[in-house]
Design an enzyme around this catalytic site. Structure first.
Site, PDB file in Angstrom:
ATOM      1  N   PRO A   2       0.841  -1.208   0.000  1.00  0.00           N
ATOM      2  CA  PRO A   2       0.000   0.000   0.000  1.00  0.00           C
ATOM      3  C   PRO A   2       0.872   1.253   0.000  1.00  0.00           C
ATOM      4  O   PRO A   2       1.762   1.387   0.822  1.00  0.00           O
ATOM      5  CB  PRO A   2      -0.781  -0.110   1.321  1.00  0.00           C
ATOM      6  CG  PRO A   2      -0.580  -1.491   1.814  1.00  0.00           C
ATOM      7  CD  PRO A   2       0.696  -1.997   1.214  1.00  0.00           C
ATOM      8  N   GLU A   3       0.629   2.126  -0.950  1.00  0.00           N
ATOM      9  CA  GLU A   3       1.348   3.399  -0.989  1.00  0.00           C
ATOM     10  C   GLU A   3       0.414   4.494  -0.495  1.00  0.00           C
ATOM     11  O   GLU A   3      -0.726   4.233  -0.109  1.00  0.00           O
ATOM     12  CB  GLU A   3       1.847   3.663  -2.410  1.00  0.00           C
ATOM     13  CG  GLU A   3       2.817   2.570  -2.868  1.00  0.00           C
ATOM     14  CD  GLU A   3       4.033   3.089  -3.595  1.00  0.00           C
ATOM     15  OE1 GLU A   3       4.498   4.199  -3.256  1.00  0.00           O
ATOM     16  OE2 GLU A   3       4.519   2.413  -4.499  1.00  0.00           O
ATOM     17  N   HIS A  91      -5.356 -14.845   8.657  1.00  0.00           N
ATOM     18  CA  HIS A  91      -4.674 -13.542   8.576  1.00  0.00           C
ATOM     19  C   HIS A  91      -5.530 -12.364   9.019  1.00  0.00           C
ATOM     20  O   HIS A  91      -5.138 -11.230   8.820  1.00  0.00           O
ATOM     21  CB  HIS A  91      -4.120 -13.277   7.166  1.00  0.00           C
ATOM     22  CG  HIS A  91      -3.387 -14.438   6.579  1.00  0.00           C
ATOM     23  ND1 HIS A  91      -2.284 -14.999   7.189  1.00  0.00           N
ATOM     24  CD2 HIS A  91      -3.607 -15.162   5.452  1.00  0.00           C
ATOM     25  CE1 HIS A  91      -1.850 -16.018   6.454  1.00  0.00           C
ATOM     26  NE2 HIS A  91      -2.639 -16.147   5.403  1.00  0.00           N
ATOM     27  N   ARG A 110       1.331 -11.047   5.663  1.00  0.00           N
ATOM     28  CA  ARG A 110       2.777 -11.100   5.959  1.00  0.00           C
ATOM     29  C   ARG A 110       3.129 -10.487   7.302  1.00  0.00           C
ATOM     30  O   ARG A 110       4.272 -10.583   7.748  1.00  0.00           O
ATOM     31  CB  ARG A 110       3.559 -10.444   4.824  1.00  0.00           C
ATOM     32  CG  ARG A 110       3.436 -11.283   3.536  1.00  0.00           C
ATOM     33  CD  ARG A 110       4.279 -10.746   2.419  1.00  0.00           C
ATOM     34  NE  ARG A 110       5.702 -10.819   2.706  1.00  0.00           N
ATOM     35  CZ  ARG A 110       6.635 -10.350   1.892  1.00  0.00           C
ATOM     36  NH1 ARG A 110       6.296  -9.778   0.752  1.00  0.00           N
ATOM     37  NH2 ARG A 110       7.906 -10.437   2.214  1.00  0.00           N
ATOM     38  N   ARG A 152      23.647  17.322  -1.976  1.00  0.00           N
ATOM     39  CA  ARG A 152      23.482  15.870  -2.089  1.00  0.00           C
ATOM     40  C   ARG A 152      23.695  15.429  -3.530  1.00  0.00           C
ATOM     41  O   ARG A 152      23.111  15.981  -4.456  1.00  0.00           O
ATOM     42  CB  ARG A 152      22.088  15.456  -1.605  1.00  0.00           C
ATOM     43  CG  ARG A 152      21.858  15.858  -0.161  1.00  0.00           C
ATOM     44  CD  ARG A 152      20.559  15.313   0.358  1.00  0.00           C
ATOM     45  NE  ARG A 152      20.580  13.856   0.489  1.00  0.00           N
ATOM     46  CZ  ARG A 152      19.513  13.135   0.827  1.00  0.00           C
ATOM     47  NH1 ARG A 152      18.357  13.739   1.018  1.00  0.00           N
ATOM     48  NH2 ARG A 152      19.600  11.832   0.945  1.00  0.00           N
TER      49      ARG A 152
END
Ligand SMILES: [Zn+2]
Length: 271
Positions: A2-3, A91, A110, A152
């Site tokens: 999931p983003e 789950h 997971r 950077r």
């Protein structure tokens, strides 16, 4: 995984069912998430009212008075609302029951997700302390990016995915935003001009906003649904399109690994 758009859609999907509702029961079937679910979570939650559900980066923040119940979906986690919960499946790890009868169920094959308790304190939870600005906040702008990256030399894509610089830009959205901004992902970030960083800010917002809008059409998947909420398939420009023709110029999309992540770009459109 999931983003940010999936997490924001989750927030919008469940908020109307749990905001201003009192927690009446908490059932923890398996404590073993990324960190153990606190043993005292039922004692802390039961009898409390969820004032509202906020999001910071990919964390869902359930606000209860001055305390916060923090949920992260990890790699495979999902939250679903049930008016009449079906029998538990494999789950399904945690149920929160509310005064209106709704059950909020956490499912995570997971178990890399997290459920944490953050008591009222002047300091944010350590997980949230070092996060950069939200992509839609005014603090995320060309001047900020310019100042923060001049020293950077890392690739612009890796900088974009660093949550200390800006939160919520995962691999898919970094690839897509860089294409829309015309910036090659491997370019050292300190060699991207202020003007082009401005294009990148706009592209990040546009890409995420489109995914969130797409998520709006899946909101019903979060309520009383049997299947898993899906991921929002945008019509990607470059992500997952290695060797296919660029939608703008027709050149073959190139694929490389950058920081161990699949990275794709058009060598003609992105400089
Ligand atoms: Zn192209």
């Amino acid at each position: 995984m999931p983003e940010l758009p999936e997490v924001e859609t989750t927030r919008r999907g469940l908020a109307p069912y749990v905001e201003r509702q009192k927690v009446t029961a908490v059932s923890i079937y398996d404590h073993r998430l990324r960190w153990p679910v606190p043993q005292d979570l039922p004692r802390r939650l039961i009898g409390r009212v969820v004032d509202r559900v906020d999001r910071r980066s990919k964390y869902l923040l359930f606000r209860l008075g001055k305390d916060t119940f923090i949920v992260h979906l990890g790699m495979t986690g999902s939250l679903r609302v049930y008016r009449e919960p079906p029998a538990r499946r494999a789950h399904d790890h945690v149920d929160l029951t509310f005064g209106n009868g709704v059950v909020l169920r956490y499912h995570d094959p997971r178990r890399f997700g997290a459920m944490l308790w953050s008591p009222h304190s002047a300091l944010p939870h350590p997980l949230l302390a070092d996060l950069g600005p939200e992509p839609f906040s005014p603090e995320f702008n060309a001047d900020y990016l310019y100042r923060a990256t001049r020293h950077r030399k890392i690739a612009v894509k890796l900088a974009l995915m660093d949550s200390r610089l800006v939160v919520g830009v995962g691999n898919i959205y970094a690839n897509e935003s860089l294409f829309r901004a015309g910036i090659r992902p491997t370019r050292p970030v300190n060699r991207v001009s202020r003007e082009r960083l401005g294009h990148l800010v706009a592209a990040v917002r546009q890409t995420l906003a489109e995914a969130i809008a797409k998520g709006g059409s899946t909101l019903r998947d979060y309520v009383d649904s049997a299947g898993e909420p899906g991921y929002f398939q945008l019509d990607y420009y470059v992500y997952g399109r290695e060797n296919e023709p660029c939608r703008t110029c027709g050149s073959a999309i190139r694929g490389v690994r950058l920081g161990g992540r699949a990275t794709s770009y058009c060598a003609v459109c992105q400089r």
